[in-house]
Design a protein around this motif. Structure first.
Motif, PDB file in Angstrom:
ATOM      1  N   GLY A 130     -10.559   1.003  -6.311  1.00 40.90           N
ATOM      2  CA  GLY A 130     -10.212  -0.214  -7.039  1.00 40.90           C
ATOM      3  C   GLY A 130      -8.785  -0.674  -6.829  1.00 40.90           C
ATOM      4  N   GLU A 131      -7.818   0.254  -6.855  1.00 39.06           N
ATOM      5  CA  GLU A 131      -6.418  -0.141  -6.724  1.00 39.06           C
ATOM      6  C   GLU A 131      -6.147  -0.739  -5.352  1.00 39.06           C
ATOM      7  OE1 GLU A 131      -1.903   1.737  -7.200  1.00 39.06           O
ATOM      8  OE2 GLU A 131      -3.680   2.923  -7.733  1.00 39.06           O
ATOM      9  N   THR A 132      -6.733  -0.129  -4.307  1.00 43.67           N
ATOM     10  CA  THR A 132      -6.530  -0.653  -2.953  1.00 43.67           C
ATOM     11  C   THR A 132      -7.161  -2.032  -2.812  1.00 43.67           C
ATOM     12  OG1 THR A 132      -6.534   1.598  -2.046  1.00 43.67           O
ATOM     13  CG2 THR A 132      -6.915  -0.219  -0.505  1.00 43.67           C
ATOM     14  N   LEU A 133      -8.393  -2.207  -3.299  1.00 44.68           N
ATOM     15  CA  LEU A 133      -9.063  -3.500  -3.207  1.00 44.68           C
ATOM     16  C   LEU A 133      -8.310  -4.570  -3.996  1.00 44.68           C
ATOM     17  CD1 LEU A 133     -12.889  -2.675  -3.425  1.00 44.68           C
ATOM     18  CD2 LEU A 133     -11.587  -3.481  -1.453  1.00 44.68           C
ATOM     19  N   SER A 134      -7.705  -4.188  -5.103  1.00 43.76           N
ATOM     20  CA  SER A 134      -6.961  -5.179  -5.898  1.00 43.76           C
ATOM     21  C   SER A 134      -5.758  -5.707  -5.119  1.00 43.76           C
ATOM     22  CB  SER A 134      -6.501  -4.559  -7.222  1.00 43.76           C
ATOM     23  OG  SER A 134      -5.491  -3.583  -7.017  1.00 43.76           O
ATOM     24  N   LEU A 140       0.826  -1.208   0.000  1.00 43.47           N
ATOM     25  CA  LEU A 140       0.000   0.000   0.000  1.00 43.47           C
ATOM     26  C   LEU A 140       0.864   1.263   0.000  1.00 43.47           C
ATOM     27  CD1 LEU A 140      -2.691  -1.054   2.652  1.00 43.47           C
ATOM     28  CD2 LEU A 140      -2.933  -1.070   0.162  1.00 43.47           C
ATOM     29  N   SER A 141       0.384   2.270  -0.697  1.00 36.84           N
ATOM     30  CA  SER A 141       1.097   3.545  -0.725  1.00 36.84           C
ATOM     31  C   SER A 141       0.847   4.312   0.564  1.00 36.84           C
ATOM     32  CB  SER A 141       0.635   4.383  -1.915  1.00 36.84           C
ATOM     33  OG  SER A 141      -0.720   4.768  -1.736  1.00 36.84           O
ATOM     34  N   ARG A 142       1.626   5.370   0.766  1.00 39.92           N
ATOM     35  CA  ARG A 142       1.450   6.190   1.964  1.00 39.92           C
ATOM     36  C   ARG A 142       0.056   6.812   1.992  1.00 39.92           C
ATOM     37  NH1 ARG A 142       6.037  10.530   3.131  1.00 39.92           N
ATOM     38  NH2 ARG A 142       7.172   8.531   3.192  1.00 39.92           N
ATOM     39  N   GLU A 143      -0.436   7.229   0.831  1.00 37.76           N
ATOM     40  CA  GLU A 143      -1.779   7.811   0.773  1.00 37.76           C
ATOM     41  C   GLU A 143      -2.842   6.777   1.122  1.00 37.76           C
ATOM     42  OE1 GLU A 143       0.537   8.128  -1.523  1.00 37.76           O
ATOM     43  OE2 GLU A 143       1.045  10.260  -1.208  1.00 37.76           O
ATOM     44  N   GLU A 144      -2.674   5.533   0.627  1.00 38.49           N
ATOM     45  CA  GLU A 144      -3.646   4.474   0.915  1.00 38.49           C
ATOM     46  C   GLU A 144      -3.653   4.106   2.388  1.00 38.49           C
ATOM     47  OE1 GLU A 144      -3.912   1.833  -3.159  1.00 38.49           O
ATOM     48  OE2 GLU A 144      -2.072   1.728  -1.978  1.00 38.49           O
TER      49      GLU A 144
END
Length: 292
Positions: A174-178, A135-139
Motif C-alpha cells: 500500500g505505501e509504495t502504491l500510494s 521511495l525508500s531503499r527497501e522499496e
C-alpha cells in the motif's frame, strides 16, 4: 486449455454425481467461472486497445524525430540554394526574400519540435526523479524505473505486490502504491497502462485457467487499487495481461523467473499531443525548386 476445462467439468460432474457437492454449489461455481470468462474478455479488449495506443505513441515519437531530421536536411538545402543565389550572377528570377522566409519558418518549426521533445524528456526525468526520491531503499529493491523512447516504465516485483499465485494486493504494498499514485495524479496529461507479467510455471488455482488470467487479474487489481484507494482518475487507466510471453530474463533459473513475475506501470503522453505537433508542420513551397 480446452482439455483442462473438459477435465475440470468432468471432475465437477463426477463430484456432483457422487454427492461431493450440491447442485446449488455446482451452479455457483459454474456461474463464477462464467463471470471470470466475461471479465477476462473485457480486460483483454482494453489491453489490446492500450497496446495499439502505446504502439501509436512510439510511432509518433519516431515520426517527430524523423521530421526533425528531414527539416534539418531541408534547411541545409535551402541555405545552399540561398548561398548559390547570393554568389551567382544570374539571380534574376529568384525571390531571395521568399527563400529567407522559408528558411526562418523551417528554423522555427525545427526549434518547436526540439523544444517539445526536450520538454517531454524533461518531464519524464522529473517524474522519474520524484518517484525514486520518494521511495525508500527497501522499496527500491522491488521497484525498477526506466525511461525508454519517451515512455516511463515502473516495474514492480510480484513478491512486493501479491502472495504467490494470488492476484490480491498485499497490505505491505500500500505505501509504495500510494507514492506511485501521487506521481500519476501530479502528471495529469499522461495515460497509464498497468501490465501484468508472469513466469512460465503453469498456475493451478480454482477459477484461474492459466497465466493469461493471472496476469490480467493482477493488472486489474492494481488498477482498482489506484482508483479506489488512491483516487486516480479511472479514465486514465487501462489494465492488461501478457502472461508469460513478455519475459525480461530466462525462465531456466529461479532468479530469471523472479524477474519475469512483475507488474509494469507504463506512463505515456496522450496521443492527441503528438497529432497536434504533426499538424503544425509548415506547408511546402516551390521556392526550393525555383533555385535548382
Amino acid at each position: 486449455m480446452r482439455a483442462l476445462f473438459l477435465s475440470s467439468a468432468s471432475l465437477a460432474l463426477v463430484m456432483l454425481g457422487s454427492g461431493c457437492v450440491s447442485n446449488k454449489k455446482f451452479a455457483q461455481l459454474q456461474s463464477g467461472y462464467s463471470d471470470l470468462q466475461n471479465q477476462y474478455k473485457v480486460l483483454d479488449g482494453k489491453y489490446q486497445t492500450s497496446q495499439r495506443e502505446l504502439s501509436g505513441a512510439n510511432t509518433r515519437v519516431q515520426s517527430l524525430e524523423e521530421q526533425i531530421a528531414s527539416q534539418r536536411t531541408g534547411l541545409a538545402a535551402l541555405q545552399a540554394a540561398l548561398d548559390k543565389c547570393l554568389n551567382s550572377t544570374s539571380q534574376g528570377n529568384v525571390n531571395i526574400s521568399k527563400l529567407v522566409d522559408e528558411i526562418n519558418a523551417s528554423n522555427r518549426y525545427i526549434q518547436h519540435l526540439v523544444n517539445t521533445k526536450n520538454k517531454s524528456d524533461s518531464l519524464n526525468l522529473v517524474l522519474t526523479n520524484n518517484l525514486t526520491r520518494s521511495l525508500s531503499r527497501e522499496e527500491m529493491r522491488d521497484v525498477d524505473v526506466q525511461v525508454l523512447k519517451g515512455v516511463v516504465y515502473i516495474s514492480l516485483s510480484d513478491n512486493m505486490l501479491y502472495k504467490s499465485g494470488s492476484y490480491e494486493i498485499s497490505p505491505t504494498a500500500g505505501e509504495t502504491l500510494s507514492k506511485i499514485a501521487k506521481i500519476i495524479k501530479d502528471y495529469r496529461d499522461y495515460d497509464v497502462l498497468i501490465e501484468g507479467n508472469t513466469d512460465n510455471v503453469p498456475i493451478s488455482k480454482q477459477n484461474i485457467r492459466n497465466n493469461w488470467d493471472l496476469s490480467a487479474l493482477r493488472a486489474s487489481s492494481v488498477v482498482q487499487s489506484l482508483q479506489n484507494d488512491y483516487g486516480v482518475d479511472p479514465k486514465r487507466l487501462t489494465a492488461g495481461g501478457r502472461g508469460e510471453y513478455n519475459p525480461v530474463a530466462s525462465n531456466a533459473t529461479d532468479d530469471g523467473k523472479s524477474k519475469n513475475r512483475r507488474t509494469q506501470i507504463i506512463i505515456t503522453p496522450k496521443l492527441d499531443q503528438f497529432m497536434e505537433l504533426i499538424e503544425k508542420a509548415p506547408e511546402p513551397t516551390d521556392s526550393t525548386a525555383a533555385v535548382q
